[in-house]
Design a protein around this motif. Structure first.
Motif, PDB file in Angstrom:
ATOM      1  N   LEU A  18       0.822  -1.211   0.000  1.00 56.10           N
ATOM      2  CA  LEU A  18       0.000   0.000   0.000  1.00 56.10           C
ATOM      3  C   LEU A  18       0.858   1.264   0.000  1.00 56.10           C
ATOM      4  CD1 LEU A  18      -2.770  -1.181   2.483  1.00 56.10           C
ATOM      5  CD2 LEU A  18      -3.120  -0.590   0.076  1.00 56.10           C
ATOM      6  N   VAL A  19       1.923   1.245   0.798  1.00 59.61           N
ATOM      7  CA  VAL A  19       2.811   2.412   0.844  1.00 59.61           C
ATOM      8  C   VAL A  19       3.413   2.652  -0.541  1.00 59.61           C
ATOM      9  CG1 VAL A  19       4.994   3.283   1.767  1.00 59.61           C
ATOM     10  CG2 VAL A  19       3.322   2.225   3.303  1.00 59.61           C
ATOM     11  N   ALA A  20       3.846   1.575  -1.189  1.00 54.78           N
ATOM     12  CA  ALA A  20       4.460   1.719  -2.521  1.00 54.78           C
ATOM     13  C   ALA A  20       3.432   2.205  -3.547  1.00 54.78           C
ATOM     14  CB  ALA A  20       5.055   0.385  -2.958  1.00 54.78           C
ATOM     15  N   ALA A  21       2.229   1.642  -3.480  1.00 52.29           N
ATOM     16  CA  ALA A  21       1.215   1.968  -4.491  1.00 52.29           C
ATOM     17  C   ALA A  21       0.673   3.390  -4.335  1.00 52.29           C
ATOM     18  CB  ALA A  21       0.063   0.968  -4.414  1.00 52.29           C
ATOM     19  N   LEU A  22       0.682   3.906  -3.107  1.00 49.65           N
ATOM     20  CA  LEU A  22       0.035   5.198  -2.854  1.00 49.65           C
ATOM     21  C   LEU A  22       1.024   6.330  -2.598  1.00 49.65           C
ATOM     22  CD1 LEU A  22      -2.851   3.821  -0.595  1.00 49.65           C
ATOM     23  CD2 LEU A  22      -3.108   4.748  -2.909  1.00 49.65           C
ATOM     24  N   LYS A  23       2.300   6.064  -2.817  1.00 45.87           N
ATOM     25  CA  LYS A  23       3.304   7.083  -2.445  1.00 45.87           C
ATOM     26  C   LYS A  23       3.139   8.387  -3.214  1.00 45.87           C
ATOM     27  CE  LYS A  23       7.111   5.524  -5.384  1.00 45.87           C
ATOM     28  NZ  LYS A  23       7.133   4.128  -5.806  1.00 45.87           N
ATOM     29  N   PRO A  28     -14.177   4.011   0.300  1.00 46.34           N
ATOM     30  CA  PRO A  28     -15.587   3.656   0.453  1.00 46.34           C
ATOM     31  C   PRO A  28     -15.753   2.361   1.255  1.00 46.34           C
ATOM     32  CG  PRO A  28     -14.853   3.341  -1.833  1.00 46.34           C
ATOM     33  CD  PRO A  28     -13.670   3.774  -1.055  1.00 46.34           C
ATOM     34  N   GLU A  29     -16.741   2.355   2.169  1.00 50.07           N
ATOM     35  CA  GLU A  29     -16.894   1.169   3.033  1.00 50.07           C
ATOM     36  C   GLU A  29     -18.358   0.874   3.330  1.00 50.07           C
ATOM     37  OE1 GLU A  29     -14.175   0.595   6.451  1.00 50.07           O
ATOM     38  OE2 GLU A  29     -13.438   2.587   5.942  1.00 50.07           O
ATOM     39  N   PHE A  30     -18.610  -0.377   3.656  1.00 49.82           N
ATOM     40  CA  PHE A  30     -19.946  -0.824   4.078  1.00 49.82           C
ATOM     41  C   PHE A  30     -19.993  -0.985   5.594  1.00 49.82           C
ATOM     42  CE2 PHE A  30     -22.587  -1.846   0.379  1.00 49.82           C
ATOM     43  CZ  PHE A  30     -21.683  -1.763  -0.656  1.00 49.82           C
ATOM     44  N   ASN A  31     -19.617   0.050   6.329  1.00 47.42           N
ATOM     45  CA  ASN A  31     -19.763   0.022   7.785  1.00 47.42           C
ATOM     46  C   ASN A  31     -19.654   1.461   8.289  1.00 47.42           C
ATOM     47  OD1 ASN A  31     -16.900   0.545   9.030  1.00 47.42           O
ATOM     48  ND2 ASN A  31     -16.596  -0.824   7.288  1.00 47.42           N
ATOM     49  N   GLN A  32     -20.181   1.694   9.497  1.00 49.43           N
ATOM     50  CA  GLN A  32     -20.245   3.048  10.027  1.00 49.43           C
ATOM     51  C   GLN A  32     -18.895   3.532  10.554  1.00 49.43           C
ATOM     52  OE1 GLN A  32     -20.036   3.719  13.548  1.00 49.43           O
ATOM     53  NE2 GLN A  32     -20.293   5.920  13.258  1.00 49.43           N
ATOM     54  N   ALA A  33     -18.128   2.619  11.154  1.00 47.03           N
ATOM     55  CA  ALA A  33     -16.907   3.009  11.867  1.00 47.03           C
ATOM     56  C   ALA A  33     -15.755   3.359  10.932  1.00 47.03           C
ATOM     57  CB  ALA A  33     -16.482   1.892  12.810  1.00 47.03           C
ATOM     58  N   GLY A  34     -15.788   2.841   9.748  1.00 50.22           N
ATOM     59  CA  GLY A  34     -14.691   3.090   8.810  1.00 50.22           C
ATOM     60  C   GLY A  34     -13.400   2.430   9.234  1.00 50.22           C
ATOM     61  N   TRP A  35     -13.474   1.131   9.545  1.00 51.16           N
ATOM     62  CA  TRP A  35     -12.272   0.446  10.049  1.00 51.16           C
ATOM     63  C   TRP A  35     -11.175   0.362   8.989  1.00 51.16           C
ATOM     64  CZ3 TRP A  35     -11.222  -3.857   7.203  1.00 51.16           C
ATOM     65  CH2 TRP A  35     -12.278  -4.572   6.648  1.00 51.16           C
ATOM     66  N   LEU A  36     -11.570   0.257   7.737  1.00 51.30           N
ATOM     67  CA  LEU A  36     -10.546   0.166   6.687  1.00 51.30           C
ATOM     68  C   LEU A  36      -9.821   1.503   6.547  1.00 51.30           C
ATOM     69  CD1 LEU A  36      -9.326  -1.750   4.559  1.00 51.30           C
ATOM     70  CD2 LEU A  36     -10.900  -0.769   2.908  1.00 51.30           C
ATOM     71  N   HIS A  37     -10.588   2.588   6.651  1.00 49.15           N
ATOM     72  CA  HIS A  37      -9.995   3.926   6.580  1.00 49.15           C
ATOM     73  C   HIS A  37      -8.988   4.110   7.713  1.00 49.15           C
ATOM     74  CE1 HIS A  37     -10.291   8.359   7.606  1.00 49.15           C
ATOM     75  NE2 HIS A  37      -9.747   8.363   6.420  1.00 49.15           N
ATOM     76  N   LYS A  38      -9.357   3.653   8.917  1.00 54.22           N
ATOM     77  CA  LYS A  38      -8.451   3.800  10.068  1.00 54.22           C
ATOM     78  C   LYS A  38      -7.174   2.981   9.870  1.00 54.22           C
ATOM     79  CE  LYS A  38     -12.110   4.883  13.299  1.00 54.22           C
ATOM     80  NZ  LYS A  38     -13.251   4.328  14.003  1.00 54.22           N
ATOM     81  N   GLU A  39      -7.336   1.778   9.362  1.00 52.72           N
ATOM     82  CA  GLU A  39      -6.162   0.923   9.097  1.00 52.72           C
ATOM     83  C   GLU A  39      -5.228   1.619   8.100  1.00 52.72           C
ATOM     84  OE1 GLU A  39      -5.393  -2.636   9.951  1.00 52.72           O
ATOM     85  OE2 GLU A  39      -6.559  -1.887  11.635  1.00 52.72           O
ATOM     86  N   LEU A  40      -5.836   2.182   7.068  1.00 54.05           N
ATOM     87  CA  LEU A  40      -5.051   2.825   6.018  1.00 54.05           C
ATOM     88  C   LEU A  40      -4.364   4.082   6.551  1.00 54.05           C
ATOM     89  CD1 LEU A  40      -4.537   2.107   3.061  1.00 54.05           C
ATOM     90  CD2 LEU A  40      -6.287   3.739   2.427  1.00 54.05           C
ATOM     91  N   CYS A  41      -5.081   4.843   7.389  1.00 49.00           N
ATOM     92  CA  CYS A  41      -4.482   6.049   7.981  1.00 49.00           C
ATOM     93  C   CYS A  41      -3.259   5.670   8.819  1.00 49.00           C
ATOM     94  CB  CYS A  41      -5.503   6.783   8.848  1.00 49.00           C
ATOM     95  SG  CYS A  41      -6.726   7.701   7.900  1.00 49.00           S
ATOM     96  N   SER A  42      -3.370   4.603   9.598  1.00 48.73           N
ATOM     97  CA  SER A  42      -2.240   4.157  10.425  1.00 48.73           C
ATOM     98  C   SER A  42      -1.036   3.825   9.554  1.00 48.73           C
ATOM     99  CB  SER A  42      -2.610   2.905  11.229  1.00 48.73           C
ATOM    100  OG  SER A  42      -3.690   3.168  12.048  1.00 48.73           O
ATOM    101  N   THR A  43      -1.308   3.193   8.424  1.00 44.79           N
ATOM    102  CA  THR A  43      -0.227   2.771   7.530  1.00 44.79           C
ATOM    103  C   THR A  43       0.426   3.954   6.837  1.00 44.79           C
ATOM    104  OG1 THR A  43      -1.171   0.605   7.132  1.00 44.79           O
ATOM    105  CG2 THR A  43       0.243   1.470   5.401  1.00 44.79           C
ATOM    106  N   LEU A  44      -0.399   4.910   6.401  1.00 43.42           N
ATOM    107  CA  LEU A  44       0.129   5.987   5.552  1.00 43.42           C
ATOM    108  C   LEU A  44       0.564   7.224   6.338  1.00 43.42           C
ATOM    109  CD1 LEU A  44      -2.381   5.765   2.553  1.00 43.42           C
ATOM    110  CD2 LEU A  44      -0.072   4.831   2.701  1.00 43.42           C
ATOM    111  N   TYR A  45       0.333   7.226   7.643  1.00 42.91           N
ATOM    112  CA  TYR A  45       0.711   8.389   8.447  1.00 42.91           C
ATOM    113  C   TYR A  45       2.210   8.676   8.287  1.00 42.91           C
ATOM    114  CZ  TYR A  45       1.294  11.485  12.461  1.00 42.91           C
ATOM    115  OH  TYR A  45       1.584  12.559  13.264  1.00 42.91           O
ATOM    116  N   GLY A  46       2.527   9.864   7.820  1.00 43.04           N
ATOM    117  CA  GLY A  46       3.928  10.218   7.604  1.00 43.04           C
ATOM    118  C   GLY A  46       4.545   9.643   6.346  1.00 43.04           C
ATOM    119  N   ARG A  47       3.751   8.888   5.596  1.00 46.40           N
ATOM    120  CA  ARG A  47       4.301   8.252   4.385  1.00 46.40           C
ATOM    121  C   ARG A  47       3.637   8.749   3.109  1.00 46.40           C
ATOM    122  NH1 ARG A  47       3.983   3.538   7.888  1.00 46.40           N
ATOM    123  NH2 ARG A  47       6.071   2.842   8.424  1.00 46.40           N
ATOM    124  N   THR A  48       2.695   9.662   3.247  1.00 47.04           N
ATOM    125  CA  THR A  48       2.057  10.218   2.053  1.00 47.04           C
ATOM    126  C   THR A  48       1.746  11.693   2.282  1.00 47.04           C
ATOM    127  OG1 THR A  48       0.186  10.040   0.528  1.00 47.04           O
ATOM    128  CG2 THR A  48      -0.283   9.562   2.821  1.00 47.04           C
TER     129      THR A  48
END
Lengths: 109, 403
Positions: B337-342, B350-370
């Motif tokens: 993901l870091v390589a693909a989104l650099k 886009p997600e099928f849930n209220q909490a946005g767990w995928l968004h949170k996972e992605l934010c953790s990964t990309l913090y400081g890297r994008t």
């Protein structure tokens, strides 16, 4: 297996309800066949409309309930019934396309 | 079982379980070389065909919508002799505990559940990774919270993220045929030996039909070798059977925190080690469309199908939008993901849930890297649909506001 001839696009059902949409095209006309999820699997069916393409790119079409093929949205409960309808529709569109080409330019739809 | 047992169950004396007539093939041959035939079937039927080829020893489940259809189909497979043992448990804690016992005994074990059923079984499920039991769990997602609903919503996946489970997210009927087979093989690798859940968005996939390309049913995966695992199978014929391989690890109800912490570290290291196998069998942990785009949709599960159409329509309008499908949630494809989104300038999830767990996972990964802007949404939940237009409107709105 669903007929793949004249298939222009196979995509996720665009309203986001799940299921798929098959879009067929023959000489400006076509068929949209949508299969959506149902609570009872035996209720799964094809929702079919005859359509007339406005443009291919971007993909735009209008539902056409004025042909002899279908005056309303049709329902088919088997792939076999859908395939039979598609076969009939493709031949009809070929003929319709030929007839429309015989009209003077100003009278073409 | 002997033929007498089969006769007692009403089979003819010369009955042969159809599973015994199947030919065992190497997983690589099953996944990439055998000829395939395409059928138009529901997600539940795709799951059945996957189970038919999985060489399952025991399947245990308790019915819950929308999982019920699949396990009903599994019952037919048991009747035909493709599954060696099958029964309905009393409820999900019992089912998930029974699965643990079966898997510890060294046999390939399968179960399936949905939403509230997963929640009820979570105590037992969260003990699986530590017990190193390579169970395959098919998870047909549905609403879990009150008011009661049986519509699709994948919030339940977030409860499995930090258990040590392997977790795949199927986009469509094809994935729900392919992924469980891959899950069975990867979870049983000696350096993995972990349970694997294959989640799918219920109803949208399970109760809808799609094109599924499948290998002939005459072929099946190799059987599980219970001794080839991080924690060898219990020898139930020679008691006392140990729950842990090394006697000092667990003594009565006591375990040292040193032992427990290193045990947990090993579980999560095994999750990381599984990545190389998923990469090989799934053809990558992620799929990328338009890799050189500046705007990206990042999605998993059914949201991918809607994103694909949004990307196509943006292309028609002359705008190149990229898309990343995340196939594997655990192991998490961080490097990919870091390589693909650099170079991405805008990343929408886009997600099928209220909490946005995928968004949170992605934010953790990309913090400081994008340097790109992260946009959490659009989100639908409680059974709501996500029309393609919704994604297109969010994209247009983000451009307008120069997010």
């Amino acid at each position: 297996m669903i007929i793949q001839d004249n298939l222009l696009l196979n995509r996720a059902e665009p309203d986001g309800l799940g299921g798929v949409q098959f879009l067929y095209k023959v000489k400006g006309y076509g068929v949209t066949a949508i299969s959506k999820p149902q609570e009872e699997l035996s209720h799964i069916h094809w929702e079919v409309d005859v359509i007339k393409y406005v443009t291919e790119i971007p993909l735009k079409y209008e539902v056409c309930h004025t042909t002899d093929l279908a005056k309303k949205t049709l329902k088919f409960y088997s792939d076999k019934a859908l395939n039979e309808f598609l076969d009939k529709a493709f031949k009809y569109f070929e003929e319709l396309g030929l007839l429309e080409n015989m009209l003077p330019d100003n009278d073409r739809p | 079982m002997s033929n007498l047992d089969f006769v007692a169950e009403g089979k003819p004396a010369d009955w042969v379980p159809l599973g015994e007539t199947q030919t065992v093939v190497d997983p690589m041959e099953m996944f990439f070389k055998l000829p395939r035939k395409t059928e138009f079937i529901t997600g539940s039927e795709a799951a059945r065909e996957s189970i038919r080829r999985m060489n399952v020893d025991v399947a245990i489940a308790y019915p819950i919508t929308p999982q019920s259809e699949t396990m009903q189909q599994a019952g037919y497979l048991y009747d035909e002799g493709y599954i060696k043992d099958f029964y309905r448990g009393e409820e999900e804690i019992g089912v998930m505990s029974a699965c643990s016992g079966a898997s510890r005994a060294g046999v390939r074990t399968l179960t399936a559940t949905s939403g509230p059923g997963l929640m009820r079984g979570m105590e037992a499920i969260s003990s699986w990774p530590g017990a190193r039991v390579p169970i395959v769990l098919m998870d047909m997602c549905r609403v879990i919270n009150t008011p009661l609903a049986i519509q699709p919503d994948n919030i339940e996946m977030s409860f499995m993220l930090n258990t040590g489970m392997l977790l795949l997210h199927a986009e469509d009927q094809q994935d729900f045929y392919d992924y469980p087979l891959v899950a069975a093989i990867v979870s049983e690798k000696v350096d993995v030996t972990l349970p694997c859940a294959v989640s799918v968005d219920g109803f949208f996939v399970t109760h809808a039909r799609g094109q599924v390309s499948m290998t002939p049913k005459e072929y099946k995966l190799p059987p599980r070798d219970g001794w080839a695992s991080a924690v060898p199978a219990m020898d139930n014929e020679n008691p006392p059977a140990r729950l842990s391989r090394d006697a000092p690890i667990q003594k009565s109800n006591f375990i040292s925190y040193h032992m427990h912490s290193s045990w947990q570290q090993e579980v999560f290291a095994a999750v990381e080690r599984s990545a190389k196998y998923f990469d090989k069998y799934l053809g990558g942990l992620i799929e990328i469309i338009n890799p050189d785009a500046e705007e990206f949709l990042v999605a998993s599960g059914a949201a991918v199908s809607q994103s694909r159409e949004a990307v196509r329509q943006e292309g028609e309008a002359g705008r190149k939008v990229g898309m990343i499908k995340i196939k594997s949630i655990r192991p998490w494809p961080m490097r990919e993901l870091v390589a693909a989104l650099k170079n991405a300038k805008r990343i929408m999830v886009p997600e099928f849930n209220q909490a946005g767990w995928l968004h949170k996972e992605l934010c953790s990964t990309l913090y400081g890297r994008t340097t790109g802007t992260m946009i959490g949404g659009p989100r639908v939940y409680g059974g709501m649909t996500m029309p393609t237009e919704m994604i297109l409107e969010w994209l247009a709105d983000a451009r307008k506001k120069q997010l």
